[in-house]
Scaffold this active site. Structure first.
Site, PDB file in Angstrom:
ATOM      1  N   ARG A 105      -0.911   5.254  -6.374  1.00 17.32           N
ATOM      2  CA  ARG A 105      -0.926   3.815  -6.161  1.00 17.32           C
ATOM      3  C   ARG A 105      -2.171   3.446  -5.382  1.00 17.32           C
ATOM      4  NH1 ARG A 105       3.592   0.438  -2.891  1.00 17.32           N
ATOM      5  NH2 ARG A 105       3.157   2.044  -1.358  1.00 17.32           N
ATOM      6  N   THR A 109      -4.816  -2.646  -4.516  1.00 13.18           N
ATOM      7  CA  THR A 109      -4.287  -3.477  -5.611  1.00 13.18           C
ATOM      8  C   THR A 109      -2.799  -3.193  -5.837  1.00 13.18           C
ATOM      9  OG1 THR A 109      -4.756  -1.776  -7.261  1.00 13.18           O
ATOM     10  CG2 THR A 109      -6.521  -3.348  -6.779  1.00 13.18           C
ATOM     11  N   ASP A 201       7.599   6.211   3.666  1.00 13.95           N
ATOM     12  CA  ASP A 201       6.909   6.833   2.529  1.00 13.95           C
ATOM     13  C   ASP A 201       7.662   8.102   2.150  1.00 13.95           C
ATOM     14  OD1 ASP A 201       3.690   6.967   1.324  1.00 13.95           O
ATOM     15  OD2 ASP A 201       5.061   8.671   1.088  1.00 13.95           O
ATOM     16  N   ASP A 204       5.560  11.371   2.027  1.00 13.27           N
ATOM     17  CA  ASP A 204       5.208  11.852   3.366  1.00 13.27           C
ATOM     18  C   ASP A 204       6.416  12.458   4.070  1.00 13.27           C
ATOM     19  OD1 ASP A 204       2.572  11.187   3.181  1.00 13.27           O
ATOM     20  OD2 ASP A 204       2.734   9.301   4.277  1.00 13.27           O
TER      21      ASP A 204
HETATM   22  N1  URA Z   1       6.888   4.326  -1.969  1.00 16.76           N
HETATM   23  C1  URA Z   1       7.478   4.878  -0.883  1.00 16.76           C
HETATM   24  O1  URA Z   1       7.399   6.082  -0.678  1.00 16.76           O
HETATM   25  N2  URA Z   1       8.148   4.070  -0.039  1.00 16.76           N
HETATM   26  C2  URA Z   1       8.282   2.749  -0.229  1.00 16.76           C
HETATM   27  O2  URA Z   1       8.939   2.081   0.580  1.00 16.76           O
HETATM   28  C3  URA Z   1       7.661   2.186  -1.365  1.00 16.76           C
HETATM   29  C4  URA Z   1       6.974   2.994  -2.218  1.00 16.76           C
END
Ligand code: URA
Length: 210
Positions: A105, A109, A201, A204
């Protein structure tokens, strides 16, 4: 098709999800919970797989027993966070074929950029289950499904841990034929594209990166 959106509200799933959301949950525990929850979600997403019967011998007598019909299903992990769901599901369905779609991602953008695509043959004859823990904007998930359809897939389901209403709506608009199975639909997306309240995330948290 059945419902476009299935929320798995089973108490075990909800309890594990609560643990995963908490900031204090360490990486190793997060990963273990994801493995466990992925199997409970996989149970739901495969609920309507077709079966045939075959003749078997039990120690007592012969019987007609059910077995899964058709081609082995294809699990497609949307990298990198999809791998956290993939491992658990493969324990449950070890004969599944596996594919990978690499999309990242763009943080500005929020649009998906493809860097890898490798999927099993004869996708048109298989149930294809695309896995990604977070359905946020829906941009990368929709792009991944676009690629799977271009590769021939016609029967696709999308399995995620958490969804945002925006992502569900985007997927429904772009791919109304794709059933979404998730543990929860949260409140909204924040200005950075994160699900609120969410769990942060997912990549992560499962890989211990930051
Ligand atoms: N990707 C993630 O890992 N967490 C989110 O909240 C949105 C996209």
């Amino acid at each position: 098709m059945q419902n476009h959106l299935t929320i798995v509200d089973h108490p075990l799933v909800q309890h594990k999800l609560t643990l995963m959301r908490q900031t204090t949950t360490p990486t190793a525990v997060f990963r273990q919970l994801l493995r466990e929850i992925s199997q409970l979600l996989a149970y739901e997403v495969t609920r309507e797989l077709e079966t045939d019967t075959k003749t078997i011998e039990t120690p007592i007598c012969q019987m007609q027993a059910p077995e899964l019909a058709g081609r082995k299903l294809a699990l497609v992990s949307i990298l990198r966070a999809g791998n956290g769901l993939l491992d658990g599901i493969l324990e449950l369905i070890p004969s599944a074929r596996v594919g990978f779609v690499g999309l990242y991602r763009d943080e500005e953008t929020l649009k998906p950029v493809q860097y890898y695509f490798k999927v099993p043959s004869e996708l048109d004859k298989r149930l294809v289950i695309a896995v990604d823990p977070m359905l946020a904007t829906g941009n990368s998930s929709v792009a991944a499904i676009d690629l799977l359809k271009q590769a021939g897939a016609t029967n696709i389901r999308f399995l995620c841990l958490l969804a945002a209403p925006e992502g569900v709506a985007r997927m429904k608009e772009a791919h109304p034929d794709v059933q979404i199975v998730t543990a929860a639909v949260d409140d909204h997306l924040n200005e950075h594209g994160y699900i609120v309240p969410g769990l942060g995330d997912a990549g992560d948290r499962m890989f211990g990166t930051k």
